[in-house]
Design a protein around this motif. Sequence first.
Motif, PDB file in Angstrom:
ATOM      1  N   THR A 157       0.826  -1.205   0.000  1.00 21.39           N
ATOM      2  CA  THR A 157       0.000   0.000   0.000  1.00 21.39           C
ATOM      3  C   THR A 157       0.862   1.258   0.000  1.00 21.39           C
ATOM      4  O   THR A 157       0.575   2.223  -0.731  1.00 21.39           O
ATOM      5  N   ALA A 158       1.911   1.264   0.818  1.00 25.01           N
ATOM      6  CA  ALA A 158       2.798   2.425   0.859  1.00 25.01           C
ATOM      7  C   ALA A 158       3.500   2.631  -0.477  1.00 25.01           C
ATOM      8  O   ALA A 158       3.632   3.771  -0.958  1.00 25.01           O
ATOM      9  N   THR A 159       3.931   1.548  -1.104  1.00 25.85           N
ATOM     10  CA  THR A 159       4.590   1.663  -2.408  1.00 25.85           C
ATOM     11  C   THR A 159       3.649   2.242  -3.451  1.00 25.85           C
ATOM     12  O   THR A 159       4.017   3.149  -4.213  1.00 25.85           O
ATOM     13  N   ALA A 160       2.408   1.745  -3.486  1.00 25.74           N
ATOM     14  CA  ALA A 160       1.436   2.249  -4.459  1.00 25.74           C
ATOM     15  C   ALA A 160       1.099   3.712  -4.197  1.00 25.74           C
ATOM     16  O   ALA A 160       1.043   4.528  -5.130  1.00 25.74           O
ATOM     17  N   ALA A 161       0.865   4.066  -2.942  1.00 21.68           N
ATOM     18  CA  ALA A 161       0.470   5.441  -2.619  1.00 21.68           C
ATOM     19  C   ALA A 161       1.573   6.436  -2.951  1.00 21.68           C
ATOM     20  O   ALA A 161       1.311   7.504  -3.525  1.00 21.68           O
ATOM     21  N   ILE A 162       2.816   6.105  -2.610  1.00 24.08           N
ATOM     22  CA  ILE A 162       3.921   7.032  -2.874  1.00 24.08           C
ATOM     23  C   ILE A 162       4.240   7.092  -4.362  1.00 24.08           C
ATOM     24  O   ILE A 162       4.454   8.174  -4.927  1.00 24.08           O
ATOM     25  N   ALA A 163       4.277   5.939  -5.027  1.00 15.94           N
ATOM     26  CA  ALA A 163       4.629   5.929  -6.452  1.00 15.94           C
ATOM     27  C   ALA A 163       3.575   6.646  -7.285  1.00 15.94           C
ATOM     28  O   ALA A 163       3.889   7.569  -8.051  1.00 15.94           O
ATOM     29  N   TYR A 164       2.320   6.257  -7.134  1.00 17.37           N
ATOM     30  CA  TYR A 164       1.269   6.875  -7.942  1.00 17.37           C
ATOM     31  C   TYR A 164       0.964   8.307  -7.477  1.00 17.37           C
ATOM     32  O   TYR A 164       0.669   9.177  -8.296  1.00 17.37           O
ATOM     33  N   GLY A 165       1.023   8.543  -6.172  1.00 23.13           N
ATOM     34  CA  GLY A 165       0.784   9.892  -5.668  1.00 23.13           C
ATOM     35  C   GLY A 165       1.867  10.865  -6.087  1.00 23.13           C
ATOM     36  O   GLY A 165       1.575  12.008  -6.482  1.00 23.13           O
ATOM     37  N   SER A 166       3.125  10.453  -6.015  1.00 22.46           N
ATOM     38  CA  SER A 166       4.219  11.320  -6.464  1.00 22.46           C
ATOM     39  C   SER A 166       4.144  11.561  -7.957  1.00 22.46           C
ATOM     40  O   SER A 166       4.392  12.688  -8.433  1.00 22.46           O
ATOM     41  N   ALA A 167       3.809  10.520  -8.710  1.00 25.38           N
ATOM     42  CA  ALA A 167       3.680  10.692 -10.165  1.00 25.38           C
ATOM     43  C   ALA A 167       2.602  11.718 -10.500  1.00 25.38           C
ATOM     44  O   ALA A 167       2.791  12.569 -11.376  1.00 25.38           O
ATOM     45  N   ALA A 168       1.482  11.661  -9.794  1.00 23.97           N
ATOM     46  CA  ALA A 168       0.408  12.626 -10.050  1.00 23.97           C
ATOM     47  C   ALA A 168       0.849  14.047  -9.715  1.00 23.97           C
ATOM     48  O   ALA A 168       0.589  14.991 -10.480  1.00 23.97           O
ATOM     49  N   GLN A 169       1.530  14.233  -8.586  1.00 24.25           N
ATOM     50  CA  GLN A 169       1.951  15.578  -8.192  1.00 24.25           C
ATOM     51  C   GLN A 169       2.964  16.167  -9.164  1.00 24.25           C
ATOM     52  O   GLN A 169       2.925  17.359  -9.475  1.00 24.25           O
ATOM     53  N   VAL A 170       3.878  15.342  -9.663  1.00 22.26           N
ATOM     54  CA  VAL A 170       4.875  15.840 -10.606  1.00 22.26           C
ATOM     55  C   VAL A 170       4.251  16.102 -11.971  1.00 22.26           C
ATOM     56  O   VAL A 170       4.654  17.035 -12.688  1.00 22.26           O
ATOM     57  N   LEU A 171       3.240  15.316 -12.334  1.00 22.91           N
ATOM     58  CA  LEU A 171       2.634  15.445 -13.655  1.00 22.91           C
ATOM     59  C   LEU A 171       1.636  16.596 -13.736  1.00 22.91           C
ATOM     60  O   LEU A 171       1.457  17.197 -14.800  1.00 22.91           O
ATOM     61  N   LEU A 172       0.977  16.928 -12.637  1.00 24.21           N
ATOM     62  CA  LEU A 172      -0.110  17.918 -12.668  1.00 24.21           C
ATOM     63  C   LEU A 172       0.279  19.264 -13.289  1.00 24.21           C
ATOM     64  O   LEU A 172      -0.507  19.821 -14.066  1.00 24.21           O
ATOM     65  N   PRO A 173       1.442  19.845 -12.981  1.00 19.26           N
ATOM     66  CA  PRO A 173       1.751  21.157 -13.572  1.00 19.26           C
ATOM     67  C   PRO A 173       1.848  21.138 -15.095  1.00 19.26           C
ATOM     68  O   PRO A 173       1.732  22.196 -15.726  1.00 19.26           O
ATOM     69  N   TRP A 174       2.050  19.983 -15.691  1.00 16.96           N
ATOM     70  CA  TRP A 174       2.212  19.904 -17.142  1.00 16.96           C
ATOM     71  C   TRP A 174       0.915  19.553 -17.856  1.00 16.96           C
ATOM     72  O   TRP A 174       0.915  19.425 -19.087  1.00 16.96           O
ATOM     73  N   LEU A 175      -0.165  19.405 -17.116  1.00 18.65           N
ATOM     74  CA  LEU A 175      -1.473  19.158 -17.716  1.00 18.65           C
ATOM     75  C   LEU A 175      -2.182  20.493 -17.898  1.00 18.65           C
ATOM     76  O   LEU A 175      -2.317  21.267 -16.947  1.00 18.65           O
ATOM     77  N   THR A 176      -2.635  20.770 -19.113  1.00 20.78           N
ATOM     78  CA  THR A 176      -3.117  22.103 -19.449  1.00 20.78           C
ATOM     79  C   THR A 176      -4.571  22.344 -19.078  1.00 20.78           C
ATOM     80  O   THR A 176      -4.986  23.496 -18.963  1.00 20.78           O
ATOM     81  N   SER A 177      -5.366  21.322 -18.890  1.00 29.87           N
ATOM     82  CA  SER A 177      -6.790  21.513 -18.614  1.00 29.87           C
ATOM     83  C   SER A 177      -7.151  20.981 -17.244  1.00 29.87           C
ATOM     84  O   SER A 177      -6.502  20.060 -16.718  1.00 29.87           O
TER      85      SER A 177
END
Length: 295
Positions: A205-225
Motif C-alpha cells: 500500500t505504501a509503495t502504491a500510494a507514494i509511487a502513484y501519488g508522487s507521479a500525479a503531483q509531478v505530472l499535474l503542472p504539465w497538464l493544461t486543462s
Amino acid sequence: MRDTPRPQGTVGDFRPGPPQLRPGRALAHTTGASGSGSPHRSDGRPPQTPRGARRSDPDGRPGTTPPVPGRPTSFLHFRPAGLVGLLGLPALLFALITWQVVARGPLLRADSRLSSALVHPDRFSELLSDLGNVQVAVPVLVLVLAYAARRGRATGTDRWWLPPTAAAVLMALVPAVVVPLKDWTARPGTPAVPPAVGYFPSGHTATAAIAYGSAAQVLLPWLTSAAARRTAVAVCAALVLGVSYGLVRRGYHWPLDVVASWCLATVLLTFLRLLLSRSTRRSSSGTPSSRTGPS
C-alpha cells in the motif's frame, strides 16, 4: 444703517458674483458632457481606469492594483489550516494504530472481525494487489519523472530537476521507513497467509500510494486543462484504492495495515507537495526564463 454687501471672491478680487473656476482646479460635481450633475475630472481623465490599463495580478488577470500580497501563484499552494490537517491528523491516527498493534489493544479485535468479513480470495483481488508491487508501481513513476524532467528542461523552467529528484528520493524512503516498522511491530499475518510476522504497515500500500501519488503531483503542472488534472488525480486514487482493496480481499493484510500505510503516505506526500509548492513560487518570481511555465 445697512452694511454694504461685500463682494464674493478671494482677497484681492473685487469682482462681484459667484467664484470663477480657475485653471487646474476641480469641483466634485459640476456639469459634465453627459448632462447636469455628472462627475468628471478637471484634467479630462475618465472617472475609472480602463480595464486594459489596469495592472495584472500575479496570475495574469486584470484586477487589484497593486497585487494582493500573498496571492498564491500555483495550484499547489494550500493554507496553513489544510497543512495542519494533512500532517497532524494522519500522523495522529498512524500513532494510534501503531500503539494498538504494539500493545495488542482492543482495536485489533475489531480489525480481526472486519478482516474475516472481507476476506474472499479470488483472481481479481490478486491482480489488484499486484499493482502495488515494486515491479509495477516504480516503473510507472520513473516514466512520469522522465517525462516531467524532459518537459522542464525543454521549456527552460528554473530548477526543473527538483520535482523529479524529490519524488525519486521520497520513493527511496519508503523501504527505509516501512521495513524498520515491520521489524519493530512484528505483527502476524491473517489466517489466509502462511504464519509469519512483519505485516504492519502494508508495504504494498505504501509503495502504491507514494509511487502513484508522487507521479500525479509531478505530472499535474504539465497538464493544461482542469479535466486532465482531475483525471490524473482520479486515476491515482483509483490505483491506490484498488491495491488496498485487493490486499484486504485476498487476505494479504489486515485492514489496519492498509489504513496505517494511507496515513504514512499522506504525511510523506504532504511534505513533497510543500517542497513542490515552494519551488513553484520561487520559480514564478525568478528570471524571465524561469517564468516560462508548462505549455
